[in-house]
Design a protein around this motif. Structure first.
Motif, mmCIF file in Angstrom:
data_model
loop_
_atom_site.group_PDB
_atom_site.id
_atom_site.type_symbol
_atom_site.label_atom_id
_atom_site.label_comp_id
_atom_site.label_asym_id
_atom_site.label_seq_id
_atom_site.Cartn_x
_atom_site.Cartn_y
_atom_site.Cartn_z
ATOM 1 N N ILE A 1 0.867 -1.214 -0.009
ATOM 2 C CA ILE A 1 -0.006 0.154 -0.058
ATOM 3 C C ILE A 1 0.895 1.237 -0.035
ATOM 4 O O ILE A 1 1.771 1.332 0.750
ATOM 5 N N THR A 2 0.681 2.054 -0.807
ATOM 6 C CA THR A 2 1.397 3.516 -0.917
ATOM 7 C C THR A 2 0.459 4.490 -0.088
ATOM 8 O O THR A 2 -0.512 4.337 -0.221
ATOM 9 N N LEU A 3 1.407 5.360 0.396
ATOM 10 C CA LEU A 3 0.996 6.441 1.436
ATOM 11 C C LEU A 3 1.336 7.646 0.810
ATOM 12 O O LEU A 3 2.429 7.906 0.281
ATOM 13 N N SER A 4 0.187 8.604 0.945
ATOM 14 C CA SER A 4 0.851 10.092 0.595
ATOM 15 C C SER A 4 1.505 10.594 1.967
ATOM 16 O O SER A 4 1.772 10.095 2.953
ATOM 17 N N ARG A 5 2.209 11.686 1.964
ATOM 18 C CA ARG A 5 3.180 12.491 2.841
ATOM 19 C C ARG A 5 2.131 12.704 4.110
ATOM 20 O O ARG A 5 2.876 12.533 5.437
ATOM 21 N N ASP A 6 0.879 12.660 4.061
ATOM 22 C CA ASP A 6 0.217 12.694 5.510
ATOM 23 C C ASP A 6 -0.443 11.545 5.868
ATOM 24 O O ASP A 6 -1.127 11.506 6.842
ATOM 25 N N GLY A 7 0.073 10.309 5.226
ATOM 26 C CA GLY A 7 -0.226 9.008 5.688
ATOM 27 C C GLY A 7 -1.562 8.340 5.232
ATOM 28 O O GLY A 7 -2.055 7.438 5.539
#
Length: 80
Positions: A64-70
């Motif tokens: 799962i890929t996450l953005s900078r804010d999680g």
């Protein structure tokens, strides 16, 4: 040569269990030569089937890929 067509229908767990039994029999050295050859051939078929199932499972695992804010943004292959 032993008929090992049924191996392809086994689940990973069933194939692995049978493979472990075969290894135990071969390691004990109590099986006659003809039986040892037959169960060795079945063991080879079981090993190949387990490897095929593992490769298929590995191909389905994703990270799962996450953005900078999680927050989740999607998925990508585990070994990208």
């Amino acid at each position: 040569m032993a008929d090992n067509d049924d191996v392809k229908t086994l689940s990973f767990e069933a194939a692995l269990s049978q493979l472990e039994e075969i290894v135990g029999k071969l390691e004990s050295g109590r099986a006659p030569l003809a039986e040892s050859i037959a169960i060795y051939e079945r063991g080879e078929a079981l090993k190949a089937h387990c490897e095929t199932l593992l490769r298929a499972a590995e191909a389905r695992i994703e990270k799962i890929t996450l953005s900078r804010d999680g927050r989740a943004t999607g998925t990508e292959p585990l070994d990208a």
